[in-house]
Design an enzyme around this catalytic site. Structure first.
Site, PDB file in Angstrom:
ATOM      1  N   LEU A  32       0.882   9.200   3.907  1.00 45.21           N
ATOM      2  CA  LEU A  32      -0.325   9.076   3.082  1.00 45.21           C
ATOM      3  C   LEU A  32      -1.403   8.336   3.859  1.00 45.21           C
ATOM      4  O   LEU A  32      -1.115   7.488   4.709  1.00 45.21           O
ATOM      5  CB  LEU A  32      -0.026   8.347   1.767  1.00 45.21           C
ATOM      6  CG  LEU A  32       0.341   6.860   1.770  1.00 45.21           C
ATOM      7  CD1 LEU A  32      -0.870   5.950   1.897  1.00 45.21           C
ATOM      8  CD2 LEU A  32       1.102   6.501   0.536  1.00 45.21           C
ATOM      9  N   ASN A  92       0.691   9.671  14.108  1.00 45.73           N
ATOM     10  CA  ASN A  92      -0.425   8.716  14.147  1.00 45.73           C
ATOM     11  C   ASN A  92      -1.074   8.669  15.526  1.00 45.73           C
ATOM     12  O   ASN A  92      -2.297   8.572  15.653  1.00 45.73           O
ATOM     13  CB  ASN A  92       0.047   7.322  13.733  1.00 45.73           C
ATOM     14  CG  ASN A  92      -0.010   7.148  12.224  1.00 45.73           C
ATOM     15  OD1 ASN A  92      -0.485   8.035  11.514  1.00 45.73           O
ATOM     16  ND2 ASN A  92       0.480   6.036  11.725  1.00 45.73           N
ATOM     17  N   PRO A  97       4.464  -5.301  11.085  1.00 45.37           N
ATOM     18  CA  PRO A  97       3.257  -5.559  11.894  1.00 45.37           C
ATOM     19  C   PRO A  97       3.580  -5.672  13.383  1.00 45.37           C
ATOM     20  O   PRO A  97       4.754  -5.776  13.755  1.00 45.37           O
ATOM     21  CB  PRO A  97       2.773  -6.908  11.353  1.00 45.37           C
ATOM     22  CG  PRO A  97       3.995  -7.576  10.821  1.00 45.37           C
ATOM     23  CD  PRO A  97       4.891  -6.482  10.318  1.00 45.37           C
ATOM     24  N   TYR A 120       0.824  -1.220   0.000  1.00 47.02           N
ATOM     25  CA  TYR A 120       0.000   0.000   0.000  1.00 47.02           C
ATOM     26  C   TYR A 120       0.852   1.262   0.000  1.00 47.02           C
ATOM     27  O   TYR A 120       0.408   2.310  -0.457  1.00 47.02           O
ATOM     28  CB  TYR A 120      -0.923   0.002   1.221  1.00 47.02           C
ATOM     29  CG  TYR A 120      -2.075  -0.951   1.066  1.00 47.02           C
ATOM     30  CD1 TYR A 120      -3.274  -0.526   0.510  1.00 47.02           C
ATOM     31  CD2 TYR A 120      -1.961  -2.279   1.462  1.00 47.02           C
ATOM     32  CE1 TYR A 120      -4.336  -1.392   0.353  1.00 47.02           C
ATOM     33  CE2 TYR A 120      -3.016  -3.162   1.306  1.00 47.02           C
ATOM     34  CZ  TYR A 120      -4.202  -2.713   0.752  1.00 47.02           C
ATOM     35  OH  TYR A 120      -5.248  -3.568   0.582  1.00 47.02           O
ATOM     36  N   CYS A 154      -2.448   0.998  10.568  1.00 49.59           N
ATOM     37  CA  CYS A 154      -1.415   1.838  11.198  1.00 49.59           C
ATOM     38  C   CYS A 154      -1.704   2.298  12.612  1.00 49.59           C
ATOM     39  O   CYS A 154      -0.856   2.179  13.487  1.00 49.59           O
ATOM     40  CB  CYS A 154      -1.162   3.055  10.316  1.00 49.59           C
ATOM     41  SG  CYS A 154      -0.456   2.607   8.732  1.00 49.59           S
TER      42      CYS A 154
HETATM   43  N1  LIG Z   1      -0.752   1.321   4.590  1.00 48.58           N
HETATM   44  C1  LIG Z   1      -0.577   2.608   4.817  1.00 48.58           C
HETATM   45  O1  LIG Z   1      -1.450   3.415   4.555  1.00 48.58           O
HETATM   46  C2  LIG Z   1       0.712   3.117   5.393  1.00 48.58           C
HETATM   47  C3  LIG Z   1       0.949   4.497   5.417  1.00 48.58           C
HETATM   48  C4  LIG Z   1       2.147   4.977   5.941  1.00 48.58           C
HETATM   49  C5  LIG Z   1       3.108   4.084   6.402  1.00 48.58           C
HETATM   50  N2  LIG Z   1       2.868   2.753   6.376  1.00 48.58           N
HETATM   51  C6  LIG Z   1       3.951   1.853   6.803  1.00 48.58           C
HETATM   52  O2  LIG Z   1       4.623   1.394   5.620  1.00 48.58           O
HETATM   53  C7  LIG Z   1       5.080   0.043   5.778  1.00 48.58           C
HETATM   54  C8  LIG Z   1       4.487  -0.820   4.670  1.00 48.58           C
HETATM   55  O3  LIG Z   1       3.091  -0.832   4.824  1.00 48.58           O
HETATM   56  P1  LIG Z   1       2.136  -1.432   3.694  1.00 48.58           P
HETATM   57  O4  LIG Z   1       0.752  -1.126   4.106  1.00 48.58           O
HETATM   58  O5  LIG Z   1       2.638  -1.019   2.353  1.00 48.58           O
HETATM   59  O6  LIG Z   1       2.439  -3.010   3.881  1.00 48.58           O
HETATM   60  P2  LIG Z   1       2.071  -4.178   2.869  1.00 48.58           P
HETATM   61  O7  LIG Z   1       1.971  -5.405   3.683  1.00 48.58           O
HETATM   62  O8  LIG Z   1       0.948  -3.775   1.996  1.00 48.58           O
HETATM   63  O9  LIG Z   1       3.358  -4.274   1.911  1.00 48.58           O
HETATM   64  C9  LIG Z   1       4.610  -4.701   2.333  1.00 48.58           C
HETATM   65  C10 LIG Z   1       5.204  -5.573   1.230  1.00 48.58           C
HETATM   66  O10 LIG Z   1       6.566  -5.848   1.547  1.00 48.58           O
HETATM   67  C11 LIG Z   1       6.869  -7.150   1.020  1.00 48.58           C
HETATM   68  N3  LIG Z   1       8.093  -7.646   1.647  1.00 48.58           N
HETATM   69  C12 LIG Z   1       8.290  -7.975   2.954  1.00 48.58           C
HETATM   70  N4  LIG Z   1       9.575  -8.341   3.136  1.00 48.58           N
HETATM   71  C13 LIG Z   1      10.208  -8.258   1.937  1.00 48.58           C
HETATM   72  C14 LIG Z   1      11.538  -8.493   1.485  1.00 48.58           C
HETATM   73  N5  LIG Z   1      12.493  -8.881   2.332  1.00 48.58           N
HETATM   74  N6  LIG Z   1      11.816  -8.311   0.177  1.00 48.58           N
HETATM   75  C15 LIG Z   1      10.862  -7.912  -0.686  1.00 48.58           C
HETATM   76  N7  LIG Z   1       9.582  -7.646  -0.328  1.00 48.58           N
HETATM   77  C16 LIG Z   1       9.259  -7.822   0.975  1.00 48.58           C
HETATM   78  C17 LIG Z   1       5.635  -7.955   1.346  1.00 48.58           C
HETATM   79  O11 LIG Z   1       5.541  -9.106   0.516  1.00 48.58           O
HETATM   80  C18 LIG Z   1       4.515  -6.936   1.064  1.00 48.58           C
HETATM   81  O12 LIG Z   1       4.006  -7.049  -0.254  1.00 48.58           O
HETATM   82  C19 LIG Z   1       4.671  -0.354   7.188  1.00 48.58           C
HETATM   83  O13 LIG Z   1       5.759  -0.120   8.048  1.00 48.58           O
HETATM   84  C20 LIG Z   1       3.519   0.589   7.515  1.00 48.58           C
HETATM   85  O14 LIG Z   1       3.406   0.832   8.893  1.00 48.58           O
HETATM   86  C21 LIG Z   1       1.708   2.250   5.866  1.00 48.58           C
HETATM   87  O1  LIG Z   2     -12.489  11.796  11.997  1.00 45.14           O
HETATM   88  C1  LIG Z   2     -12.184  10.624  11.751  1.00 45.14           C
HETATM   89  C2  LIG Z   2     -11.145  10.277  10.872  1.00 45.14           C
HETATM   90  C3  LIG Z   2     -10.858   8.931  10.670  1.00 45.14           C
HETATM   91  N1  LIG Z   2     -11.575   7.972  11.291  1.00 45.14           N
HETATM   92  C4  LIG Z   2     -11.223   6.548  11.090  1.00 45.14           C
HETATM   93  O2  LIG Z   2      -9.856   6.389  11.414  1.00 45.14           O
HETATM   94  C5  LIG Z   2      -9.273   5.338  10.648  1.00 45.14           C
HETATM   95  C6  LIG Z   2      -8.013   5.805   9.960  1.00 45.14           C
HETATM   96  O3  LIG Z   2      -8.350   6.746   8.956  1.00 45.14           O
HETATM   97  P1  LIG Z   2      -7.242   7.555   8.135  1.00 45.14           P
HETATM   98  O4  LIG Z   2      -6.259   8.125   9.068  1.00 45.14           O
HETATM   99  O5  LIG Z   2      -7.949   8.479   7.246  1.00 45.14           O
HETATM  100  O6  LIG Z   2      -6.597   6.404   7.228  1.00 45.14           O
HETATM  101  P2  LIG Z   2      -5.185   5.621   7.271  1.00 45.14           P
HETATM  102  O7  LIG Z   2      -4.943   5.118   5.907  1.00 45.14           O
HETATM  103  O8  LIG Z   2      -5.185   4.651   8.398  1.00 45.14           O
HETATM  104  O9  LIG Z   2      -4.096   6.769   7.548  1.00 45.14           O
HETATM  105  C7  LIG Z   2      -3.457   6.955   8.800  1.00 45.14           C
HETATM  106  O10 LIG Z   2      -2.401   6.044   8.964  1.00 45.14           O
HETATM  107  C8  LIG Z   2      -1.396   6.120   7.922  1.00 45.14           C
HETATM  108  C9  LIG Z   2      -0.423   5.001   8.165  1.00 45.14           C
HETATM  109  O11 LIG Z   2       0.552   5.307   9.089  1.00 45.14           O
HETATM  110  C10 LIG Z   2      -0.758   7.500   7.977  1.00 45.14           C
HETATM  111  O12 LIG Z   2       0.245   7.599   6.975  1.00 45.14           O
HETATM  112  C11 LIG Z   2      -1.839   8.572   7.762  1.00 45.14           C
HETATM  113  O13 LIG Z   2      -1.254   9.872   7.854  1.00 45.14           O
HETATM  114  C12 LIG Z   2      -2.918   8.390   8.821  1.00 45.14           C
HETATM  115  O14 LIG Z   2      -3.991   9.310   8.584  1.00 45.14           O
HETATM  116  C13 LIG Z   2     -10.371   4.881   9.689  1.00 45.14           C
HETATM  117  O15 LIG Z   2     -11.012   3.739  10.213  1.00 45.14           O
HETATM  118  C14 LIG Z   2     -11.326   6.056   9.652  1.00 45.14           C
HETATM  119  O16 LIG Z   2     -12.638   5.685   9.314  1.00 45.14           O
HETATM  120  C15 LIG Z   2     -12.602   8.300  12.157  1.00 45.14           C
HETATM  121  O17 LIG Z   2     -13.249   7.441  12.735  1.00 45.14           O
HETATM  122  N2  LIG Z   2     -12.894   9.631  12.358  1.00 45.14           N
END
Ligand SMILES: NC(=O)c1ccc[n+]([C@@H]2O[C@H](COP(=O)([O-])OP(=O)(O)OC[C@H]3O[C@@H](n4cnc5c(N)ncnc54)[C@H](O)[C@@H]3O)[C@@H](O)[C@H]2O)c1
Ligand SMILES: O=c1ccn([C@@H]2O[C@H](COP(=O)(O)OP(=O)(O)O[C@H]3O[C@H](CO)[C@@H](O)[C@H](O)[C@H]3O)[C@@H](O)[C@H]2O)c(=O)[nH]1
Length: 473
Positions: free
Chosen positions: A167, A228, A96, A16, A280
């Site tokens: 994001l 967060n 995780p 993601y 997250c």
């Molecule tokens: N999902 C979000 O919105 C979001 C936003 C900000 C930060 N983060 C952080 O970013 C990180 C990634 O999150 P995500 O949601 O993208 O996770 P995700 O599980 O969607 O993707 C991680 C990917 O890494 C791959 N992977 C793991 N070990 C590997 C290796 N050694 N070599 C190659 N590929 C490998 C996995 O197969 C998986 O496809 C986490 O630390 C998360 O906390 C997530």
């Molecule tokens: O007023 C609000 C805003 C959000 N939510 C809920 O809170 C959760 C998280 O929402 P949101 O933060 O918009 O989505 P995420 O993709 O989880 O994003 C958060 O987590 C990411 C992973 O770390 C960060 O990068 C982002 O900045 C942070 O907003 C969801 O279940 C929303 O429905 C509420 O209940 N009320």
């Protein structure tokens, strides 16, 4: 040493974060070749699929991938090849919460970060900038540095940066194209600052300079957990107030509006809900709790733990309210759950409040029908199995069905529960739904999404989070 030139980027982890982030870098930097690698062949195949059936649903993502894939954006399982060729490597693997061992239930599992780091050290034959994109505990960059230096080849030196991603899912592309800020942490050495400049120059292709913040490594790592924690804390605060509203007749939307007008508080992230979800918030707060405990700061740990506890309470409180309202039993009753994703505009279900709610409904022996516009059916079955290990899949399927549309989900139901804020639920043909439901027909709006007065006029008994007595015709 001058600022390193970056013409090739590798991103380890096509999830993601890695997928959308590096796709936008490729879009905005046509002069840079970006290769996103993953060990998961199915995921890479989906990114490369000819019909753009991408592994994640994110508005606007397909357009970005269509514009860049095969031009300067590539998806591959050749992790070693991409590491070897790159000048700069993003580590964007999953972190995780640990399930077993020391810190189980709190600490981040850094196994994937460590494996990726060791692979870089083993494969790299030239110097690289290694960027922590994953969310990690404070001082993880130090562990990465030790691993890289202990295993590197003679001509390879590594500079480590922290560049956490902010994001939010559902708005990832607009967040990436127009971020509030880009945060880059580096060691305050000459080499660290030069590496930081190299990464800043990449973002400067589309992000205004004043939004690119450069700080120390540990501040950068901690800022991600802190952001967060602060966001989730606002939701738990408003949800705590929603319980007071329900008990007093105050209206949480009015309260949120009133307090949000104070410019010191601001209007965002004050939407009361059935509870926050997503991969997250919970993970990162628990990580902060663990960090605080490790630093012998139990009061700090307890403060942040309460944010997660309030969230669990909100989900329990909501389910209990449904049961109480449906005459204190939901055994054998049909309940339609609209929405399964953790928020609108994503197919992601990680930590979705809907999962916990449905688990409670199953324990109360209700018959549940789920509809979500994006979540894959297989994912729903997997989530329900994981959350209810005492149920076999067969048992789950006796109590739970998945419907192809909202109207079908609600047919003959005694209650509709809105668990995700999908816009399409606002404009459903509620009159037709009412006709098909058992009477009295209840709606439990866990997202303050629908117009309760309008629905009450149709005949529904509407109950919304954070609003006093039930609205009826
Ligand atoms: N999902 C979000 O919105 C979001 C936003 C900000 C930060 N983060 C952080 O970013 C990180 C990634 O999150 P995500 O949601 O993208 O996770 P995700 O599980 O969607 O993707 C991680 C990917 O890494 C791959 N992977 C793991 N070990 C590997 C290796 N050694 N070599 C190659 N590929 C490998 C996995 O197969 C998986 O496809 C986490 O630390 C998360 O906390 C997530
Ligand atoms: O007023 C609000 C805003 C959000 N939510 C809920 O809170 C959760 C998280 O929402 P949101 O933060 O918009 O989505 P995420 O993709 O989880 O994003 C958060 O987590 C990411 C992973 O770390 C960060 O990068 C982002 O900045 C942070 O907003 C969801 O279940 C929303 O429905 C509420 O209940 N009320």
């Amino acid at each position: 040493m001058s600022v390193p030139k970056v013409s090739k980027i590798c991103c380890i982890g096509a999830g993601y974060v890695g997928g959308p982030t590096c796709a936008v870098i490729a879009l905005k930097c046509p002069h840079i070749q970006v290769t996103i690698v993953d060990l998961n062949q199915a995921r890479i195949d989906a990114w490369n699929s000819s019909d753009f059936n991408l592994p994640i649903y994110e508005p606007g993502l397909e357009d970005v991938v269509r514009a860049t894939r095969g031009r300067n954006l590539f998806f591959s399982t050749d992790v070693d090849g991409a590491i070897r060729a790159a000048d700069l490597i993003f580590v964007s693997v999953n972190t995780p919460t640990k399930k077993t061992g020391i810190g189980a239930g709190y600490a981040a599992d850094l196994n994937y970060v460590e494996k990726a780091t060791r692979r870089i050290a083993q494969i790299a034959t030239s110097s690289k900038i290694v960027v922590e994109k994953s969310t990690v505990p404070c001082r993880t960059a130090e562990s990465m540095r030790v691993i890289l230096e202990a295993n590197s080849k003679p001509d390879a030196r590594f500079d480590i940066l922290s560049n956490p991603e902010f994001l939010a899912e559902g708005t990832a592309i607009s967040d990436l194209v127009s971020p509030d800020r880009v945060l880059i942490g580096s060691l305050q050495t000459h080499e660290g600052k030069e590496a930081c400049k190299a990464l800043s120059e990449i973002y400067a292709n589309w992000v205004p300079q004043e939004r690119i913040l450069t700080v120390g490594l540990w501040s950068s790592e901690l800022s991600k957990l802190a952001a967060n924690a602060m966001l989730a804390q606002r939701i738990s605060s408003i949800n705590a107030l929603s319980a007071i509203c329900e008990a007093t007749g105050a209206n949480i939307d009015e309260v949120a509006h009133a307090i949000g007008k104070d410019t010191r508080i601001g209007p965002k992230f004050l939407k009361a809900s059935v509870g926050f979800g997503g991969s997250c918030f919970q993970k990162d707060i628990l990580n902060l709790v663990y960090l605080s405990e490790s630093l012998h700061l139990p009061e700090v740990a307890a403060y942040w733990r309460q944010v997660v506890e309030m969230n669990e309470y909100q989900k329990r409180r909501f389910t209990r309210h449904v049961v109480d309202t449906l005459f204190k039993t939901i055994t054998g009753k049909r309940i339609a759950v609209l929405g399964f994703a953790f928020k609108a505009d994503t197919g992601d279900t990680r930590e979705s409040a809907a999962i916990t709610i449905i688990k409670h409904f199953m324990e109360e022996k209700a018959l549940v029908t789920i509809y979500d516009p994006q979540v894959e059916h297989e994912q729903i079955w997997m989530d329900l199995q994981e959350v209810s290990p005492t149920f076999t899949l067969q048992q789950i399927k006796r109590q739970v069905q998945i419907a192809p549309c909202a109207l079908d989900a609600c047919a003959e139901a005694e209650a509709v529960v809105i668990a995700t804020e999908w816009k399409e639920f606002i404009t459903l043909d509620w009159e037709a739904i009412y006709e098909q439901m058992s009477k009295p027909a209840f709606i439990f709006d866990g997202r303050l999404l629908v117009d309760s007065a309008k629905l009450a006029k149709i005949g529904f008994k509407v109950s919304s989070i954070g609003r006093g007595a039930e609205v009826t015709a």
